[in-house]
Design an enzyme around this catalytic site. Structure first.
Site, PDB file in Angstrom:
ATOM      1  N   TYR A 118       0.865  -1.178   0.000  1.00  0.00           N
ATOM      2  CA  TYR A 118       0.000   0.000   0.000  1.00  0.00           C
ATOM      3  C   TYR A 118       0.904   1.231   0.000  1.00  0.00           C
ATOM      4  O   TYR A 118       1.822   1.319   0.822  1.00  0.00           O
ATOM      5  CB  TYR A 118      -0.878  -0.003   1.260  1.00  0.00           C
ATOM      6  CG  TYR A 118      -1.642   1.285   1.469  1.00  0.00           C
ATOM      7  CD1 TYR A 118      -2.961   1.395   1.044  1.00  0.00           C
ATOM      8  CD2 TYR A 118      -1.055   2.395   2.079  1.00  0.00           C
ATOM      9  CE1 TYR A 118      -3.672   2.568   1.228  1.00  0.00           C
ATOM     10  CE2 TYR A 118      -1.750   3.574   2.261  1.00  0.00           C
ATOM     11  CZ  TYR A 118      -3.058   3.658   1.837  1.00  0.00           C
ATOM     12  OH  TYR A 118      -3.751   4.833   2.007  1.00  0.00           O
ATOM     13  N   GLU A 206      -3.681   7.372  -3.803  1.00  0.00           N
ATOM     14  CA  GLU A 206      -3.687   6.128  -3.030  1.00  0.00           C
ATOM     15  C   GLU A 206      -3.537   4.966  -4.011  1.00  0.00           C
ATOM     16  O   GLU A 206      -4.398   4.765  -4.864  1.00  0.00           O
ATOM     17  CB  GLU A 206      -4.982   5.989  -2.234  1.00  0.00           C
ATOM     18  CG  GLU A 206      -4.945   4.805  -1.283  1.00  0.00           C
ATOM     19  CD  GLU A 206      -6.238   4.658  -0.478  1.00  0.00           C
ATOM     20  OE1 GLU A 206      -7.312   4.548  -1.100  1.00  0.00           O
ATOM     21  OE2 GLU A 206      -6.159   4.649   0.754  1.00  0.00           O
TER      22      GLU A 206
END
Ligand code: GDP
Ligand code: MN
Length: 396
Positions: A118, A206
């Protein structure tokens, strides 16, 4: 302004960030053509078909599917296009899918160790600096990771005077447990990502997951990109990517007439000049036992036309039980605003919800008189508390 995944990836790619390649398609036939083209360009035999809506969690909702041949590309695209995709991030009705991204399958069949990370870039509001936030626990709910295993989330703060320094990019790669070629690729990836974030005037990136393949490629498989609305004037190409179908219709209308409106869940509509006063007014409504139905800053010129446009927006929300107008007459005189309210009210015919108007500042007393003598169902107040009491009274 949020972008679709395929648009976000275009932005990333233009700054040298490695992405999972794909082509957007609006029909099953276009999807097949896209898949053929990708096979020619990348050699991939398998494709992922991904719903393009402004919501995460698409995988969980059945909006991301693997196709192993062209027949499957066609039938999956046929299933996804036009569906109402329900994910943990959409409302219960879901979001209508108008288009899919046909992408190369980057999870090689038989790849025993694809790693998912991530990585996001965003503003840390506590330190006032941008930061890279990253974790080895990609692919899944980052919210759950943050709650249950917060030590697995790392931050790298970016000093605005130097930008991301080379050692910081290396630290990211190190903390992700990489070495050799993958380490090198990751430092390149993070450096390009931060460059893309800054150059595109984004407010959030993101990337979840960032994939490491078994042959050490680092690839952005997903992309959530938000561009700062206030910077769009200098990015006309991004502005053109806006998909109005994905946005709140009342907010779209508000922007068109130059009003700063944010839809909220409550029952008291508010119309205020100035963002700070609007925030204070929302607190006031809460204290009076109500919940704000919106944030609305009408700006400096509260003339009849703007006031009418604002009333119209507020009244589109069926949950609104009362409207509180809270205007400070500094540059604009209160009696002007009061006249604007009276004129707007008369133009609109009947307004079925009670209106409480608080005007304070230059000519506030004349304004109050104007409202009180208008014969309209509008209550006036000069003090903040008085307005709050009147809101409380009409809510019962
Ligand atoms: P999200 O669910 O909206 O966050 O959509 P993502 O783009 O993150 O995709 C969801 C999941 O689909 C990912 O976590 C991957 O596990 C999977 N996925 C994405 N691309 C591929 C691919 O090329 N091949 C395979 N096999 N799976 C993929
Ligand atoms: Mn994702």
């Amino acid at each position: 302004m949020n972008l679709h995944e395929y648009q976000g990836k275009e932005v990333l790619n233009s700054f040298g960030v490695t992405i999972q390649r794909g082509i957007v398609a609006h029909t099953p036939e276009e999807a097949v053509a896209a898949a053929k083209k990708l096979t020619q360009e990348t050699g991939t035999g398998w494709h992922v078909i991904k719903a393009q809506v402004h919501a995460g969690g698409r995988g969980k909702g059945g909006g991301v599917k693997l196709a192993k041949n062209l027949d499957q590309v066609k039938s999956i695209a046929n299933d996804i296009i036009g569906m109402n995709l329900i994910t943990p991030q959409t409302s219960a009705e879901g979001k209508k899918v108008h288009q899919v991204l046909v992408a190369e399958d980057v999870y090689y069949p038989g790849d025993s160790e694809p790693e998912e990370y991530y990585i996001s870039v965003l503003l840390n509001r506590v330190t006032g600096k941008n930061m890279v936030m990253y974790s080895t626990e990609g692919g899944m709910d980052i919210e759950t990771v943050a709650e249950e295993t917060p030590h697995l989330i790392f931050h790298e703060e970016i000093d605005p005077s130097t930008g991301l320094l080379p050692f910081q990019a290396r630290k990211v790669a190190f903390n992700l447990g990489l070495s050799g070629m993958a380490f090198k690729q990751m430092t390149k990836f993070v450096t390009a990502l931060v460059k893309a974030y800054e150059s595109s005037d984004s407010s959030m990136f993101e990337i979840n997951p960032v994939l490491k393949t078994s042959d050490d490629k680092i690839i952005a498989v997903d992309a959530k990109v938000s561009i700062d609305d206030n910077a769009l004037y200098r990015h006309k190409d991004y502005e053109a990517m806006r998909d109005l179908r994905e946005e709140n219709p009342v907010e779209v209308e508000a922007r068109a007439v130059g009003l700063n409106y944010v839809d909220l869940d409550g029952n008291v509509g508010c119309m205020v000049n100035g963002a700070g006063l609007a925030m204070a007014t929302m607190d006031l409504i809460k204290q009076a036992g109500g919940e704000p139905a919106n944030f609305l800053d009408v700006g400096g010129t509260a003339d009849a036309e703007r006031v009418e446009a604002a009333f119209n927006l507020i009244l589109k929300d069926p949950a609104v039980k009362a409207i509180l107008v809270n205007i400070f007459g500094g540059i604009v005189r209160c009696d002007r605003v009061a006249q604007g309210i009276v004129d707007a009210y008369k133009n609109m015919g009947t307004i079925k919800v009670p209106i409480i108007v608080r005007l304070q500042g230059t000519n506030a007393d004349i304004a109050k008189e104007l409202i009180d003598n208008s014969g309209l169902d509008v209550q006036s107040a000069i003090e903040f508390q008085e307005a709050a009491d009147k809101v409380q009274a009409v809510l019962g």
